[in-house]
Design a protein around this motif. Structure first.
Motif, PDB file in Angstrom:
ATOM      1  N   SER A 118     -42.636 -49.043  77.859  1.00  0.00           N
ATOM      2  CA  SER A 118     -42.570 -50.429  77.374  1.00  0.00           C
ATOM      3  C   SER A 118     -43.125 -51.421  78.389  1.00  0.00           C
ATOM      4  N   ALA A 119     -43.181 -51.014  79.664  1.00  0.00           N
ATOM      5  CA  ALA A 119     -43.693 -51.925  80.687  1.00  0.00           C
ATOM      6  C   ALA A 119     -45.170 -52.234  80.479  1.00  0.00           C
ATOM      7  N   LEU A 120     -45.920 -51.299  79.887  1.00  0.00           N
ATOM      8  CA  LEU A 120     -47.355 -51.514  79.692  1.00  0.00           C
ATOM      9  C   LEU A 120     -47.639 -52.665  78.728  1.00  0.00           C
ATOM     10  N   PRO A 121     -47.135 -52.656  77.474  1.00  0.00           N
ATOM     11  CA  PRO A 121     -47.371 -53.806  76.601  1.00  0.00           C
ATOM     12  C   PRO A 121     -46.711 -55.084  77.106  1.00  0.00           C
ATOM     13  N   SER A 122     -45.579 -54.943  77.782  1.00  0.00           N
ATOM     14  CA  SER A 122     -44.906 -56.134  78.302  1.00  0.00           C
ATOM     15  C   SER A 122     -45.751 -56.823  79.368  1.00  0.00           C
ATOM     16  N   ALA A 123     -46.253 -56.039  80.332  1.00  0.00           N
ATOM     17  CA  ALA A 123     -47.075 -56.616  81.400  1.00  0.00           C
ATOM     18  C   ALA A 123     -48.361 -57.200  80.838  1.00  0.00           C
ATOM     19  N   LEU A 124     -48.983 -56.505  79.873  1.00  0.00           N
ATOM     20  CA  LEU A 124     -50.209 -57.014  79.266  1.00  0.00           C
ATOM     21  C   LEU A 124     -49.940 -58.295  78.475  1.00  0.00           C
ATOM     22  N   GLY A 125     -48.811 -58.334  77.773  1.00  0.00           N
ATOM     23  CA  GLY A 125     -48.469 -59.530  77.010  1.00  0.00           C
ATOM     24  C   GLY A 125     -48.240 -60.732  77.898  1.00  0.00           C
ATOM     25  N   TYR A 126     -47.504 -60.555  78.985  1.00  0.00           N
ATOM     26  CA  TYR A 126     -47.288 -61.667  79.925  1.00  0.00           C
ATOM     27  C   TYR A 126     -48.610 -62.106  80.554  1.00  0.00           C
ATOM     28  N   ALA A 127     -49.500 -61.150  80.830  1.00  0.00           N
ATOM     29  CA  ALA A 127     -50.801 -61.505  81.409  1.00  0.00           C
ATOM     30  C   ALA A 127     -51.617 -62.350  80.432  1.00  0.00           C
ATOM     31  N   LEU A 128     -51.570 -62.005  79.143  1.00  0.00           N
ATOM     32  CA  LEU A 128     -52.279 -62.800  78.141  1.00  0.00           C
ATOM     33  C   LEU A 128     -51.704 -64.207  78.049  1.00  0.00           C
ATOM     34  N   LEU A 129     -50.379 -64.311  78.114  1.00  0.00           N
ATOM     35  CA  LEU A 129     -49.755 -65.635  78.055  1.00  0.00           C
ATOM     36  C   LEU A 129     -50.107 -66.462  79.290  1.00  0.00           C
ATOM     37  N   ALA A 130     -50.113 -65.813  80.442  1.00  0.00           N
ATOM     38  CA  ALA A 130     -50.402 -66.548  81.677  1.00  0.00           C
ATOM     39  C   ALA A 130     -51.844 -67.023  81.735  1.00  0.00           C
ATOM     40  N   GLY A 131     -52.757 -66.237  81.184  1.00  0.00           N
ATOM     41  CA  GLY A 131     -54.172 -66.605  81.267  1.00  0.00           C
ATOM     42  C   GLY A 131     -54.766 -67.054  79.948  1.00  0.00           C
ATOM     43  N   ALA A 132     -53.929 -67.473  79.005  1.00  0.00           N
ATOM     44  CA  ALA A 132     -54.385 -67.813  77.653  1.00  0.00           C
ATOM     45  C   ALA A 132     -55.435 -68.919  77.669  1.00  0.00           C
ATOM     46  N   GLN A 133     -56.515 -68.695  76.914  1.00  0.00           N
ATOM     47  CA  GLN A 133     -57.568 -69.696  76.739  1.00  0.00           C
ATOM     48  C   GLN A 133     -57.692 -70.120  75.278  1.00  0.00           C
ATOM     49  N   GLY A 134     -56.887 -69.529  74.406  1.00  0.00           N
ATOM     50  CA  GLY A 134     -56.928 -69.862  72.992  1.00  0.00           C
ATOM     51  C   GLY A 134     -55.657 -69.423  72.304  1.00  0.00           C
ATOM     52  N   LEU A 135     -55.495 -69.852  71.056  1.00  0.00           N
ATOM     53  CA  LEU A 135     -54.275 -69.559  70.317  1.00  0.00           C
ATOM     54  C   LEU A 135     -54.088 -68.059  70.102  1.00  0.00           C
ATOM     55  N   TRP A 136     -55.188 -67.334  69.887  1.00  0.00           N
ATOM     56  CA  TRP A 136     -55.062 -65.902  69.619  1.00  0.00           C
ATOM     57  C   TRP A 136     -54.473 -65.160  70.806  1.00  0.00           C
ATOM     58  N   MET A 137     -54.769 -65.618  72.028  1.00  0.00           N
ATOM     59  CA  MET A 137     -54.193 -64.980  73.211  1.00  0.00           C
ATOM     60  C   MET A 137     -52.688 -65.260  73.305  1.00  0.00           C
ATOM     61  N   LEU A 138     -52.290 -66.466  72.924  1.00  0.00           N
ATOM     62  CA  LEU A 138     -50.865 -66.792  72.928  1.00  0.00           C
ATOM     63  C   LEU A 138     -50.103 -65.927  71.928  1.00  0.00           C
ATOM     64  N   LEU A 139     -50.632 -65.818  70.704  1.00  0.00           N
ATOM     65  CA  LEU A 139     -49.948 -65.039  69.675  1.00  0.00           C
ATOM     66  C   LEU A 139     -49.938 -63.553  70.008  1.00  0.00           C
TER      67      LEU A 139
END
Length: 510
Positions: A118-139
């Motif tokens: 579970s750490a893999l999708p969790s870490a990737l999800g937080y990375a997308l939120l931290a570096g979001a450049q658009g709405l699709w990255m946030l969602l």
């Protein structure tokens, strides 16, 4: 299966757990429990429940972040009335998908490796939120962190239940809820809007910390002895139990009981076997508890806590009310943790459902009967527009919604919050535990998503009192369900609980 075919199995099962006279067996069990060393067991549980800390952190991440993104200068990141609800709710869809995949992960990878996965999708999800450049990255970031939460929701309770012994299983079974509440409180503390301690991007970075700590610690923890035995790894299973109980303890008897139970369930469950009450009864009970838990409205109340308080104009500012409710929730789960192995599961479920019933009924009747001029609300306003309501109440009677909500959260956290997760991992048979726990998580989060999506339309169409009166009816149903369907598992080993469902003999639970 005919009765004649079942009798030998019943006699064999009974003899497996009553090798000694009953009084002697009880004394040996008590002496054994007193001799155990729990420090390593506690360490393994702590390593696992860091995943629940991350889950609680991610669940309430939108609370301070949505207001910040609604005022964001970049149009690509700015949330509006259409996108903001999705930013909060897609997490539950990801959690449902995580529970669905855990139906396979739990049995293929094992409980410990599923938690680490579970750490893999969790870490990737937080990375997308931290570096979001658009709405699709946030969602997408929200979906991935939700997916990780679904995996941990199905795997961590099973792992804790299988490595714990009856003397502390209730207390340790409440730890996932405690850590989830702690994660939420830490998020509230770091992201209190409008004075954010951390920017919303750095909040996502902070979410990576417990995930990495969890993976690092779990590398040194053993897998579940029951899972290892189901894979035919007897030496590893014995070593795992020895590590958890202590080398100088008499763990051989417990090991033989576990081994005997696993031997009887060596094959994976088939569709034809689902007709056996030994399988479908505990699955229906666990799934029903997860369904009723979410249907009691806890997710809706937590997600829309501040708007509800603004709508009813309670005596304090909504953000302080939310923090107060969070502290009540934490203390109540802690009370449940220390009393679960003494008072028992069922009595706490009865008390919990009773408190939720009275609280929801009080809230619904207050909103319906107290005039708007007394409770500070404005007629014909929606919950979504409640941020523009007066910040200060006009009457101390507005303490009633705050107290009712606090008692609801207290009741939920004392029973139907932690115990439903614990009982899910206790009553499900070993051969179906991985699949069935994932199924229960799917039921839980799909119910939460559906209820959360329909909550606002119901409030706008019928008023805020209708959902609370509906939640009160469900709480009354929880009392009936507990009395009719839920077995008492306090002080019983997982093998004794399985024997009860296999034979129908309540003597295994006495």
């Amino acid at each position: 299966m005919e009765r004649g075919d079942r009798e030998p199995l019943v006699r064999k099962t009974s003899s497996s757990y009553h090798t000694f006279p009953e009084s002697t067996a009880r004394r040996l069990d008590r002496d054994y429990l007193r001799s155990l060393h729990n420090k390593r067991l506690y360490l393994a549980v702590f390593a696992a429940v860091l995943g629940n800390f991350s889950f609680g952190f991610a669940l309430v991440y939108p609370s301070p972040v949505i207001p910040a993104l609604e005022a964001h200068p970049n149009p690509a990141l700015r949330l509006d009335q259409r996108t903001a609800p999705w930013f909060g709710s897609v997490f539950t869809l990801g959690a449902a998908a995580g529970g669905l995949s855990t139906m396979l992960l739990n049995d293929c990878l094992g409980r410990k490796l599923s938690i680490m996965f579970s750490a893999l999708p969790s870490a990737l999800g937080y990375a997308l939120l931290a570096g979001a450049q658009g709405l699709w990255m946030l969602l997408l970031g929200r979906v991935l962190t939700g997916y990780a939460g679904g995996v941990t929701s199905a795997s961590i309770p099973v792992y804790i239940s299988e490595i714990s012994h009856p003397g502390v299983r209730g207390m340790l079974g409440a730890c996932p809820q405690i850590m989830a509440v702690l994660g939420s409180l830490v998020l509230y503390a770091l992201g209190k809007y409008p004075r954010l301690v951390l920017d919303w991007r750095w909040l996502a970075v902070a979410g990576e910390v417990p995930v990495l700590a969890m993976v690092l610690l779990l590398c040194f923890m053993p897998n579940s002895p029951r899972f290892l035995l189901s894979q035919g790894k007897e030496d590893e299973a014995r070593g795992s139990l020895c590590w958890l109980r202590g080398e100088d303890t008499d763990y051989a008897r417990e090991y033989e009981q576990i081994k005997d139970s696993v031997r009887k369930q060596s094959r994976r469950v088939s569709c034809a076997e689902l007709k056996d009450p030994f399988l479908y009864k505990p699955i229906l009970i666990a799934g029903g508890m997860r369904f009723l838990q979410q249907l009691s409205g806890v997710t809706c109340i937590l997600v829309y806590l501040q708007p509800i308080f603004r709508k009813t104009s309670v005596i304090l500012k909504p953000e302080y009310d939310a923090a107060l409710v969070g502290l009540v929730r934490l203390s109540s789960v802690a009370i449940a943790a220390v009393s679960m192995d003494k008072a028992g599961r069922k009595i706490l479920l009865f008390v919990s459902a009773g408190v939720m019933l009275v609280s929801n009924l009080t809230m619904g009747l207050y909103i319906h009967f107290v005039p708007a001029s007394h409770n500070g609300t404005v007629a014909n306003t929606t919950l979504a527009s409640s941020a523009k309501l007066p910040a200060e109440p006009t009457n101390y009677i507005t303490l009633i919604p705050l107290l009712a909500t606090m008692f609801f959260i207290m009741g939920y956290a004392m029973g139907w919050g932690p115990i439903t997760w614990l009982l899910m991992s206790e009553i499900l048979p070993l051969k179906a535990r991985g699949v069935a726990s994932g199924l229960c998580v799917v039921v839980s989060w799909l119910t939460a998503f559906t209820l959360t999506q329909f909550f606002l339309p119901a409030v706008n169409a019928f008023g805020l009192e209708v959902p609370f009166l509906f939640f009160a009816v469900i709480s009354a149903g929880n009392i009936l369900f507990t009395g009719c369907c839920v077995p008492e598992t306090k002080g019983r080993s997982l093998e004794q609980i399985e024997a009860f469902f296999r034979t129908g003999r309540r003597s295994f639970l006495r």
